[in-house]
Design an enzyme around this catalytic site. Structure first.
Site, PDB file in Angstrom:
ATOM      1  N   ALA A   6       0.696  -1.190  -0.036  1.00  0.00           N
ATOM      2  CA  ALA A   6       0.082  -0.118   0.337  1.00  0.00           C
ATOM      3  C   ALA A   6       0.504   1.099   0.119  1.00  0.00           C
ATOM      4  O   ALA A   6       0.814   1.568  -0.706  1.00  0.00           O
ATOM      5  CB  ALA A   6      -0.829   0.213   1.167  1.00  0.00           C
ATOM      6  N   ARG A  17       2.257  10.368 -11.354  1.00  0.00           N
ATOM      7  CA  ARG A  17       1.281  11.218 -11.385  1.00  0.00           C
ATOM      8  C   ARG A  17       1.759  12.762 -11.146  1.00  0.00           C
ATOM      9  O   ARG A  17       1.252  13.157 -12.693  1.00  0.00           O
ATOM     10  CB  ARG A  17      -0.765  11.331 -10.714  1.00  0.00           C
ATOM     11  CG  ARG A  17      -1.341  10.478 -11.127  1.00  0.00           C
ATOM     12  CD  ARG A  17      -2.235  10.728 -10.377  1.00  0.00           C
ATOM     13  NE  ARG A  17      -2.800   9.532  -9.945  1.00  0.00           N
ATOM     14  CZ  ARG A  17      -2.649   8.519  -8.825  1.00  0.00           C
ATOM     15  NH1 ARG A  17      -2.835   9.385  -7.132  1.00  0.00           N
ATOM     16  NH2 ARG A  17      -2.840   8.000  -8.901  1.00  0.00           N
ATOM     17  N   SER A  36       0.383  -4.282  -3.926  1.00  0.00           N
ATOM     18  CA  SER A  36      -1.184  -3.229  -3.748  1.00  0.00           C
ATOM     19  C   SER A  36      -2.507  -4.257  -3.717  1.00  0.00           C
ATOM     20  O   SER A  36      -3.080  -3.771  -3.810  1.00  0.00           O
ATOM     21  CB  SER A  36      -1.768  -2.284  -5.163  1.00  0.00           C
ATOM     22  OG  SER A  36      -0.423  -1.289  -5.371  1.00  0.00           O
ATOM     23  N   CYS A  40      -5.229  -6.492   4.656  1.00  0.00           N
ATOM     24  CA  CYS A  40      -7.027  -6.260   6.207  1.00  0.00           C
ATOM     25  C   CYS A  40      -7.443  -7.240   5.412  1.00  0.00           C
ATOM     26  O   CYS A  40      -8.324  -7.725   5.892  1.00  0.00           O
ATOM     27  CB  CYS A  40      -7.388  -5.040   5.979  1.00  0.00           C
ATOM     28  SG  CYS A  40      -6.429  -3.877   4.854  1.00  0.00           S
ATOM     29  N   ARG A  67       1.808   1.892 -16.217  1.00  0.00           N
ATOM     30  CA  ARG A  67       2.473   3.200 -16.538  1.00  0.00           C
ATOM     31  C   ARG A  67       3.720   3.193 -15.315  1.00  0.00           C
ATOM     32  O   ARG A  67       4.075   4.613 -14.776  1.00  0.00           O
ATOM     33  CB  ARG A  67       1.120   4.019 -14.492  1.00  0.00           C
ATOM     34  CG  ARG A  67       0.061   2.919 -14.648  1.00  0.00           C
ATOM     35  CD  ARG A  67      -0.556   2.676 -13.692  1.00  0.00           C
ATOM     36  NE  ARG A  67      -2.191   2.083 -13.695  1.00  0.00           N
ATOM     37  CZ  ARG A  67      -3.294   3.463 -13.481  1.00  0.00           C
ATOM     38  NH1 ARG A  67      -3.071   4.127 -12.375  1.00  0.00           N
ATOM     39  NH2 ARG A  67      -3.915   2.965 -13.349  1.00  0.00           N
ATOM     40  N   ASP A 282       3.376   0.646   7.164  1.00  0.00           N
ATOM     41  CA  ASP A 282       3.140   0.010   8.671  1.00  0.00           C
ATOM     42  C   ASP A 282       4.763  -0.241   9.278  1.00  0.00           C
ATOM     43  O   ASP A 282       4.896  -0.472  10.738  1.00  0.00           O
ATOM     44  CB  ASP A 282       2.939  -1.218   8.494  1.00  0.00           C
ATOM     45  CG  ASP A 282       1.246  -1.692   8.206  1.00  0.00           C
ATOM     46  OD1 ASP A 282       0.300  -0.653   8.173  1.00  0.00           O
ATOM     47  OD2 ASP A 282       1.414  -3.186   7.696  1.00  0.00           O
ATOM     48  N   ASN A 304      -2.235   4.291   3.195  1.00  0.00           N
ATOM     49  CA  ASN A 304      -2.252   4.955   1.797  1.00  0.00           C
ATOM     50  C   ASN A 304      -1.905   6.000   1.861  1.00  0.00           C
ATOM     51  O   ASN A 304      -2.341   7.100   0.652  1.00  0.00           O
ATOM     52  CB  ASN A 304      -4.302   4.397   1.212  1.00  0.00           C
ATOM     53  CG  ASN A 304      -4.687   2.687   0.331  1.00  0.00           C
ATOM     54  OD1 ASN A 304      -3.424   2.804  -0.210  1.00  0.00           O
ATOM     55  ND2 ASN A 304      -4.378   1.474   1.198  1.00  0.00           N
ATOM     56  N   TRP A 433     -31.558  11.166  20.554  1.00  0.00           N
ATOM     57  CA  TRP A 433     -30.636  11.446  20.653  1.00  0.00           C
ATOM     58  C   TRP A 433     -29.660  10.466  19.924  1.00  0.00           C
ATOM     59  O   TRP A 433     -30.172   9.366  20.474  1.00  0.00           O
ATOM     60  CB  TRP A 433     -30.029  11.627  22.005  1.00  0.00           C
ATOM     61  CG  TRP A 433     -31.754  12.569  22.949  1.00  0.00           C
ATOM     62  CD1 TRP A 433     -32.674  13.218  23.890  1.00  0.00           C
ATOM     63  CD2 TRP A 433     -31.502  14.129  23.255  1.00  0.00           C
ATOM     64  NE1 TRP A 433     -33.044  14.153  23.707  1.00  0.00           N
ATOM     65  CE2 TRP A 433     -32.067  14.633  23.288  1.00  0.00           C
ATOM     66  CE3 TRP A 433     -29.564  14.574  22.945  1.00  0.00           C
ATOM     67  CZ2 TRP A 433     -31.676  15.953  24.170  1.00  0.00           C
ATOM     68  CZ3 TRP A 433     -28.916  16.469  22.945  1.00  0.00           C
ATOM     69  CH2 TRP A 433     -30.069  16.452  23.363  1.00  0.00           C
TER      70      TRP A 433
END
Lengths: 452, 452
Positions: A6, A17, A36, A40, A67, A282, A304, A433
């Site tokens: 990540a 980019r 990637s 989790c 890319r 991490d 991320n 509430w």
């Protein structure tokens, strides 16, 4: 980029980019087979809720390469030469090594699961669940296992998620937990609610129990988990004890590490004292904005964000990661568990004095179908009334309610201010509430009563 | 207390908590049969999701009386004599009148539904849904109705909730709406998503249509709803056009009213210029903290907060209601609709320049079962980047996500600050970037791109 999950690949993508291949050459080293992916998501793949491993992969190596990222899989960086501005990488399969120099370095080496040093921990049938490869191996074991008894070691969020996964696979599940109650990210009184709910789901919960060894049968396969007091038969064992920052390389290179062994960075995610080295995910420690000190929080959502910030800065832009307030949500079967900010012991450690309240409410208007009970605990600083933390245990609709408190913590709101929050109300969504407001009212009263 | 629903009786209860019957005598006038009921729950009672009317009653007259509140049901206040500090009340059944003097007055007269002045509007089979009595009458009509065609006039939150209720009762439902799209509390581009989803549920949605008359059959019963262009056959008609503050008494007494006809108060909910008169609930205007001007927002959650603040102040304590940010959630079948802050037209009216972005995301990690699409629209002020508003349309998990934005608006956060929010993440609860964060990132980029 050292590390292709990540943080590393978000950084690579964002930098790309901002700067084209003619302006910035990007090389990413990843020692595994994948890039990637959502670690989790592994419990849900193991549990069968996600059917295919590849669904967990957000972006494949081919997509990254298309890319203009020079991605080198199965290639492990084994040394960072900070003075020489170069890294030494080894081809995992051939063992061949070479140096690659850098202008800018991103360290995103992730975390490694805590693997207790005890007899039997490497036996067949004992599994961690950190990587996709781990998940595949566990699934293979589940397919082959003769019996249906599972023991999960550890009752943090990985432990409870794996308990659910194994229940879904039809296992009898025992969770062996060192702490007084499961989910030590909650105070024990809230952890007790998780404990009760897990037992209600048929999970056997063993608290205050330190696993001392893992016993194997004549075939070498795992057959039980042993504590000082007892043995728990097991056809499969899952280690869910938690993770530590993977900073072996960084440490060897003399980079600054914190109390939890994670890399220390500035707000732009630059490694402290190093203008051209960033770190994220991490493997770093993050500033806890409520406690005012660093913590280690291994979560994909932070990784991320780090990647985004690093990629922006490495690509010539400007972005910062201000820190965390410690929000986490998890689920075991239909129980939702959430927390943000400080627990009682965190607040004490931070030198804070505080009031604590706990309330019971419901997820929807009491008369609306599906309204389910919810317990909210709230901590507020004495005198100032500043919100310090919230813990929520309930069913559907409990987990993401913690976001209200996460934003309020970020904004430094008092519990009195929170009582006036204009939260979404309609009978299918909330009592008139909201449970968080009920807790805020009670906390505000507690603060007032202690303020002469 | 004039009015025995949410605001009035909350105020009475809270004042009673602070002052015993020997210190404070509390008289509450209510012209209807009920106290402290959830008008917001009526659509779910009509739709059959709530089976008994009494489930909507939070506290009965007997409960209030047992706490030492002199509650006078079926007793309508017909005049406020401000100079004489007294009110004239009429027994609804006998017509007998008497004056009662006060030291402190609370006006909680609620709202009245807008009932268009057109032929046929009072015909049997045409119903409002403001009070429990209205709900009962509608249910009686549904029991008797020969056909199964229903027309709902108005497509605001009451209209869409009633459309769902009637679908649940097995009706063919047509919603006739004056605006370009349903849910005019959203911008039309977001309303269009609601429109499409409603059609997908089998609801016929007629936009840009002004109802001019209601047609009746030979038996005097409603038979159709007519616009200039068309007729829509109807065995039952529900008016869901909205409400206006019920301030006839207050106006006659010369109390200050705002642009929308609601009472104007200070932050302690005192009627402006009147030290000993408070007002709250649907009969007041509230400060919109984002637009910086008063609005009329009829919502039970505000009414309860107002009552709490009024009761505290009238009971000798101190509390304030700072205002609203305009949060609302509603649902039609499984579609969840939420908004907070300013729409484009509100922002223009407030004199603001802004950027608008819209994103598509999912309620959970894309690979997790039950992940459903969600559209988030976000407005941010040009230059400052301050969040101005959020609109969300999606399925399960969409509605209450608006609370993130509601708290951020209250705190005056910028969309750039929001990109770093530490929101709850786990695959069953959110993608790794929560949809609100995805919108915030895009909004922050839009603001940056417009800032030289």
């Amino acid at each position: 980029m050292i590390g292709g999950d990540a943080a590393g690949m978000s950084a690579a993508s964002q930098a790309r980019r901002l700067k084209g291949p003619d302006e910035l050459e990007i090389v990413a080293f990843e020692r595994g087979h994948f890039t990637s992916y959502s670690a989790c998501g592994i419990p849900y793949w193991v549990g069968g809720e996600v059917s295919e491993r590849d669904e967990l992969i957000a972006r494949t190596p081919e997509e990254h390469r298309s890319r203009g990222i020079d991605l080198r899989l199965r290639t492990e960086v084994v040394e960072i030469d900070v003075d020489g501005a170069r890294v030494r990488a080894r081809d995992v399969d051939s063992g061949a090594e070479s140096w690659t120099s850098y202008d800018k370095l991103v360290i995103a080496t992730g975390a490694r699961p805590i693997r207790p040093d005890m007899p039997g921990v490497d036996a067949p049938g004992v599994h961690g669940v950190q990587t996709l490869d781990d998940g595949q191996e566990l699934l293979d074991t589940l397919t082959r296992a003769r019996g249906r008894r599972a023991v999960v070691v550890g009752a943090g969020y990985i432990g409870v998620e794996m308990a659910e996964a194994l229940i879904n696979r039809g296992y009898e599940v025992t969770v062996v937990n060192r702490g007084a109650e499961p989910m030590s990210t909650l105070d024990p009184d809230m952890g007790r609610l998780v404990h009760q709910a897990m037992e209600g789901m048929g999970i056997t919960m063993v608290n205050d129990a330190e696993v001392t060894k893992i016993l194997t049968g004549d075939d070498g396969q795992v057959r039980a988990v042993a504590t000082d007091d007892a043995e728990y038969p097991a056809d499969v064992v899952v280690l869910g004890i938690g993770v530590r920052p993977e900073t072996t390389l960084a440490k060897a290179a003399g980079l600054p590490l914190g109390e939890y062994g994670g890399l220390l960075t500035d707000l732009a995610m630059r490694v402290r004292g190093h203008e051209n080295i960033w770190a994220g995910g991490d493997c770093v420690e993050v500033l806890d904005l409520v406690a005012g000190r660093e913590r280690h929080v291994a979560l994909g959502t932070h990784a991320n964000k780090h990647g985004q910030v690093i990629g922006t800065n490495a690509g010539g832009g400007y972005a910062t990661f201000p820190g965390v307030v410690g929000t986490a949500v998890s689920k075991v079967c239909d129980l939702e568990i959430a927390r943000t900010g400080l627990r009682e012991k965190d607040a004490r450690r931070a030198g804070l004095r505080f009031e604590t309240v706990t309330i019971e409410s419901t997820s929807r208007a009491g008369y609306y179908p599906g309204a389910s009970p919810m317990t909210v605990k709230m901590l507020a600083e004495r005198r100032t009334g500043r919100l310090l933390g919230v813990q929520i245990v309930g069913r559907e609709g409990a987990g993401k309610r913690v976001d209200i408190a996460a934003v309020a913590l970020t904004a430094g709101m008092t519990v009195e201010q929170m009582t006036a929050l204009d939260l979404g109300y309609a009978p299918p969504f909330s009592p008139v509430w909201d449970p968080v407001l009920v807790a805020a009212r009670k906390a505000a009263a507690a603060v007032r009563n202690k303020t002469p």
